[in-house]
Scaffold this motif. Sequence first.
Motif, PDB file in Angstrom:
ATOM      1  N   ARG B  49       0.872  -1.182   0.000  1.00  0.00           N
ATOM      2  CA  ARG B  49       0.000   0.000   0.000  1.00  0.00           C
ATOM      3  C   ARG B  49       0.906   1.228   0.000  1.00  0.00           C
ATOM      4  O   ARG B  49       1.853   1.302   0.795  1.00  0.00           O
ATOM      5  CB  ARG B  49      -0.894   0.024   1.251  1.00  0.00           C
ATOM      6  N   GLY B  50       0.625   2.156  -0.870  1.00  0.00           N
ATOM      7  CA  GLY B  50       1.453   3.345  -0.870  1.00  0.00           C
ATOM      8  C   GLY B  50       1.097   4.287  -1.991  1.00  0.00           C
ATOM      9  O   GLY B  50       0.416   3.907  -2.952  1.00  0.00           O
ATOM     10  N   GLU B  51       1.547   5.520  -1.832  1.00  0.00           N
ATOM     11  CA  GLU B  51       1.268   6.520  -2.870  1.00  0.00           C
ATOM     12  C   GLU B  51       2.570   7.117  -3.384  1.00  0.00           C
ATOM     13  O   GLU B  51       3.532   7.307  -2.633  1.00  0.00           O
ATOM     14  CB  GLU B  51       0.343   7.616  -2.336  1.00  0.00           C
ATOM     15  N   ILE B  52       2.554   7.371  -4.684  1.00  0.00           N
ATOM     16  CA  ILE B  52       3.654   8.065  -5.348  1.00  0.00           C
ATOM     17  C   ILE B  52       3.167   9.480  -5.606  1.00  0.00           C
ATOM     18  O   ILE B  52       2.135   9.679  -6.257  1.00  0.00           O
ATOM     19  CB  ILE B  52       4.020   7.365  -6.672  1.00  0.00           C
ATOM     20  N   VAL B  53       3.885  10.431  -5.073  1.00  0.00           N
ATOM     21  CA  VAL B  53       3.416  11.814  -5.113  1.00  0.00           C
ATOM     22  C   VAL B  53       4.387  12.657  -5.933  1.00  0.00           C
ATOM     23  O   VAL B  53       5.611  12.482  -5.835  1.00  0.00           O
ATOM     24  CB  VAL B  53       3.288  12.378  -3.677  1.00  0.00           C
ATOM     25  N   GLY B  54       3.840  13.530  -6.717  1.00  0.00           N
ATOM     26  CA  GLY B  54       4.692  14.434  -7.493  1.00  0.00           C
ATOM     27  C   GLY B  54       3.835  15.366  -8.321  1.00  0.00           C
ATOM     28  O   GLY B  54       2.660  15.104  -8.576  1.00  0.00           O
ATOM     29  N   ARG B  55       4.440  16.425  -8.750  1.00  0.00           N
ATOM     30  CA  ARG B  55       3.716  17.423  -9.534  1.00  0.00           C
ATOM     31  C   ARG B  55       3.482  16.930 -10.961  1.00  0.00           C
ATOM     32  O   ARG B  55       4.034  15.905 -11.382  1.00  0.00           O
ATOM     33  CB  ARG B  55       4.482  18.737  -9.541  1.00  0.00           C
ATOM     34  N   HIS B  56       2.696  17.694 -11.671  1.00  0.00           N
ATOM     35  CA  HIS B  56       2.391  17.391 -13.064  1.00  0.00           C
ATOM     36  C   HIS B  56       3.686  17.273 -13.872  1.00  0.00           C
ATOM     37  O   HIS B  56       4.580  18.108 -13.757  1.00  0.00           O
ATOM     38  CB  HIS B  56       1.514  18.513 -13.627  1.00  0.00           C
ATOM     39  N   GLY B  57       3.776  16.211 -14.667  1.00  0.00           N
ATOM     40  CA  GLY B  57       4.910  16.064 -15.564  1.00  0.00           C
ATOM     41  C   GLY B  57       6.204  15.665 -14.887  1.00  0.00           C
ATOM     42  O   GLY B  57       7.282  15.800 -15.469  1.00  0.00           O
ATOM     43  N   SER B  58       6.112  15.142 -13.678  1.00  0.00           N
ATOM     44  CA  SER B  58       7.334  14.804 -12.953  1.00  0.00           C
ATOM     45  C   SER B  58       7.734  13.342 -13.106  1.00  0.00           C
ATOM     46  O   SER B  58       8.754  12.923 -12.569  1.00  0.00           O
ATOM     47  CB  SER B  58       7.173  15.137 -11.467  1.00  0.00           C
ATOM     48  N   GLY B  59       6.909  12.548 -13.793  1.00  0.00           N
ATOM     49  CA  GLY B  59       7.291  11.167 -14.068  1.00  0.00           C
ATOM     50  C   GLY B  59       6.530  10.125 -13.262  1.00  0.00           C
ATOM     51  O   GLY B  59       6.932   8.960 -13.236  1.00  0.00           O
ATOM     52  N   SER B 187      22.303  22.869 -23.451  1.00  0.00           N
ATOM     53  CA  SER B 187      21.759  24.190 -23.123  1.00  0.00           C
ATOM     54  C   SER B 187      20.269  24.282 -23.493  1.00  0.00           C
ATOM     55  O   SER B 187      19.506  24.993 -22.832  1.00  0.00           O
ATOM     56  CB  SER B 187      22.535  25.280 -23.864  1.00  0.00           C
ATOM     57  N   ASP B 188      19.856  23.561 -24.545  1.00  0.00           N
ATOM     58  CA  ASP B 188      18.431  23.533 -24.908  1.00  0.00           C
ATOM     59  C   ASP B 188      17.624  22.880 -23.791  1.00  0.00           C
ATOM     60  O   ASP B 188      16.556  23.364 -23.416  1.00  0.00           O
ATOM     61  CB  ASP B 188      18.204  22.727 -26.196  1.00  0.00           C
ATOM     62  N   VAL B 189      18.152  21.777 -23.284  1.00  0.00           N
ATOM     63  CA  VAL B 189      17.444  21.064 -22.218  1.00  0.00           C
ATOM     64  C   VAL B 189      17.318  21.962 -20.991  1.00  0.00           C
ATOM     65  O   VAL B 189      16.243  22.076 -20.392  1.00  0.00           O
ATOM     66  CB  VAL B 189      18.178  19.756 -21.858  1.00  0.00           C
ATOM     67  N   ALA B 190      18.416  22.612 -20.640  1.00  0.00           N
ATOM     68  CA  ALA B 190      18.397  23.474 -19.451  1.00  0.00           C
ATOM     69  C   ALA B 190      17.386  24.609 -19.624  1.00  0.00           C
ATOM     70  O   ALA B 190      16.608  24.920 -18.711  1.00  0.00           O
ATOM     71  CB  ALA B 190      19.786  24.031 -19.207  1.00  0.00           C
ATOM     72  N   ARG B 191      17.374  25.216 -20.802  1.00  0.00           N
ATOM     73  CA  ARG B 191      16.467  26.351 -21.039  1.00  0.00           C
ATOM     74  C   ARG B 191      15.007  25.900 -20.941  1.00  0.00           C
ATOM     75  O   ARG B 191      14.187  26.540 -20.286  1.00  0.00           O
ATOM     76  CB  ARG B 191      16.756  26.944 -22.420  1.00  0.00           C
ATOM     77  N   CYS B 192      14.692  24.782 -21.593  1.00  0.00           N
ATOM     78  CA  CYS B 192      13.305  24.293 -21.578  1.00  0.00           C
ATOM     79  C   CYS B 192      12.919  23.821 -20.177  1.00  0.00           C
ATOM     80  O   CYS B 192      11.799  24.068 -19.720  1.00  0.00           O
ATOM     81  CB  CYS B 192      13.128  23.158 -22.581  1.00  0.00           C
ATOM     82  N   PHE B 193      13.832  23.158 -19.515  1.00  0.00           N
ATOM     83  CA  PHE B 193      13.539  22.629 -18.180  1.00  0.00           C
ATOM     84  C   PHE B 193      13.217  23.772 -17.221  1.00  0.00           C
ATOM     85  O   PHE B 193      12.248  23.704 -16.449  1.00  0.00           O
ATOM     86  CB  PHE B 193      14.742  21.822 -17.677  1.00  0.00           C
ATOM     87  N   HIS B 194      13.997  24.833 -17.281  1.00  0.00           N
ATOM     88  CA  HIS B 194      13.752  25.963 -16.375  1.00  0.00           C
ATOM     89  C   HIS B 194      12.500  26.723 -16.781  1.00  0.00           C
ATOM     90  O   HIS B 194      11.741  27.192 -15.941  1.00  0.00           O
ATOM     91  CB  HIS B 194      14.970  26.879 -16.338  1.00  0.00           C
ATOM     92  N   ARG B 195      12.281  26.828 -18.086  1.00  0.00           N
ATOM     93  CA  ARG B 195      11.079  27.547 -18.545  1.00  0.00           C
ATOM     94  C   ARG B 195       9.815  26.853 -18.037  1.00  0.00           C
ATOM     95  O   ARG B 195       8.852  27.506 -17.660  1.00  0.00           O
ATOM     96  CB  ARG B 195      11.046  27.615 -20.065  1.00  0.00           C
ATOM     97  N   HIS B 196       9.848  25.537 -18.008  1.00  0.00           N
ATOM     98  CA  HIS B 196       8.665  24.773 -17.575  1.00  0.00           C
ATOM     99  C   HIS B 196       8.760  24.357 -16.110  1.00  0.00           C
ATOM    100  O   HIS B 196       8.038  23.461 -15.675  1.00  0.00           O
ATOM    101  CB  HIS B 196       8.475  23.557 -18.485  1.00  0.00           C
ATOM    102  N   GLU B 197       9.663  25.002 -15.398  1.00  0.00           N
ATOM    103  CA  GLU B 197       9.750  24.856 -13.938  1.00  0.00           C
ATOM    104  C   GLU B 197       9.842  23.387 -13.522  1.00  0.00           C
ATOM    105  O   GLU B 197       9.146  22.943 -12.603  1.00  0.00           O
ATOM    106  CB  GLU B 197       8.562  25.550 -13.264  1.00  0.00           C
ATOM    107  N   GLY B 198      10.666  22.645 -14.235  1.00  0.00           N
ATOM    108  CA  GLY B 198      10.911  21.269 -13.837  1.00  0.00           C
ATOM    109  C   GLY B 198       9.896  20.260 -14.326  1.00  0.00           C
ATOM    110  O   GLY B 198       9.948  19.095 -13.920  1.00  0.00           O
ATOM    111  N   ILE B 200       9.014  17.765 -16.730  1.00  0.00           N
ATOM    112  CA  ILE B 200       9.760  17.044 -17.775  1.00  0.00           C
ATOM    113  C   ILE B 200       8.902  16.799 -19.001  1.00  0.00           C
ATOM    114  O   ILE B 200       9.370  16.875 -20.141  1.00  0.00           O
ATOM    115  CB  ILE B 200      10.319  15.721 -17.210  1.00  0.00           C
ATOM    116  N   ARG B 201       7.619  16.534 -18.792  1.00  0.00           N
ATOM    117  CA  ARG B 201       6.756  16.269 -19.950  1.00  0.00           C
ATOM    118  C   ARG B 201       6.692  17.499 -20.859  1.00  0.00           C
ATOM    119  O   ARG B 201       6.851  17.388 -22.074  1.00  0.00           O
ATOM    120  CB  ARG B 201       5.348  15.896 -19.479  1.00  0.00           C
ATOM    121  N   GLU B 202       6.475  18.677 -20.254  1.00  0.00           N
ATOM    122  CA  GLU B 202       6.419  19.897 -21.062  1.00  0.00           C
ATOM    123  C   GLU B 202       7.782  20.195 -21.683  1.00  0.00           C
ATOM    124  O   GLU B 202       7.865  20.716 -22.796  1.00  0.00           O
ATOM    125  CB  GLU B 202       5.944  21.072 -20.205  1.00  0.00           C
ATOM    126  N   THR B 203       8.834  19.876 -20.961  1.00  0.00           N
ATOM    127  CA  THR B 203      10.183  20.067 -21.499  1.00  0.00           C
ATOM    128  C   THR B 203      10.360  19.239 -22.775  1.00  0.00           C
ATOM    129  O   THR B 203      10.840  19.739 -23.800  1.00  0.00           O
ATOM    130  CB  THR B 203      11.233  19.635 -20.456  1.00  0.00           C
TER     131      THR B 203
END
Lengths: 139, 224
Positions: B49-59, B187-198, B200-203
């Motif tokens: 029994r357990g829950e996996i918690v995380g924000r939208h697009g976090s995996g 640098s593309d990954v870093a820019r997109c990752f920061h733009r979408h505030e972490g 990953i799906r939106e990145t």
Amino acid sequence: MEPLISIRLHHPKPIFQPGNILRCEYQVDAVELQQLTAIEASVLWRTEGKGDEDMGVHFFERRTPHEAPGNDLRQAFFFETSLPPSPLSYEGMIVRICWCARVRVFLRRGREVFFDKTFRLGAVRAAKFAASPASVLSS
Amino acid sequence: MTPPLAPTEFPPTNPFSSRFIRPGARPFIFPAGQSLPLLLDTLRKHAWRGEIVGRHGSGKSTLLHSLQASLLEAGLEPTCFVLRADGKVPPALRRFQWPTAASILVIDGFEQLSWPLRRKLIQASRREPSRREPSRREPSRGEQRGLITTSHRGLGLPRVFTTQPTLEIAQRVVDQMQAAGAHIEPSDVARCFHRHEGDIRETLFELYDVHQSRTHAPQAVLTT
């Protein structure tokens, strides 16, 4: 080891127009006779891109060992089909439409392998990138 | 003279197409010090029994896919429901009964259920101590009613994992998806990752556009 799947389109170039006859020969090799349970050949289109994917099967045939001479599915098979008016191949920015001849091989223990031979239907011009996304412009 | 309308072959598939980024297409990448076996151990200690918690697009969904495969390998029988924001609840979920001792109910998007239904499922999964063996700590298989969920916040089950993507993880995901001669730079990954505030799906969605722009336009346009 995976079986070898070869697909050959009887056409000088892999470009067809609606109504053209697609003639295709396919063969499976490098696999023991007893391992093969069925072979499926199809002609299909599929989409890929940023959104949900779609597909449509235009032609399909399935062969099992008891339908093949000598119960051997490793011989070359041939089919032909008239290609439809649509959808035409398209290379867009967020979606593309791809046509292919696909051979799927079913092996014992539920294993499957397939191979696609892509071709183009129609002559729709590919999209060109007009406006760069913000990420590119701000680099 | 009319120019040729189309080349003979399509360009290669965009490595960030939805078929390559949907949950299950790639294994979940754990941060340092965490792994799937560790997560399985944690779940086992909590009687599955357990829950996996995380924000939208976090995996979360990707992790759930990896986890389900491991549950099957362990001889358990996960039954998964993926809930969307449309609020529709599959009738089979409303009626769900744990059919065998090895059954585990897996719900992706647990917060989409109404509070009463969540409470009902959590209570049904909660192991009642055996009256014959009140001091026993570990549940027997017959008593297990596994329930594993994902959600954006804690909803009453033991929290077994929190998905917290980092730039390093995003970079590793992108490295896995790109073949040699790729068009995406760190640098593309870093820019997109920061733009979408972490997220990953939106990145990855944005990297699809970046890849398209670099395979469909002259390089000079891209560097302006």
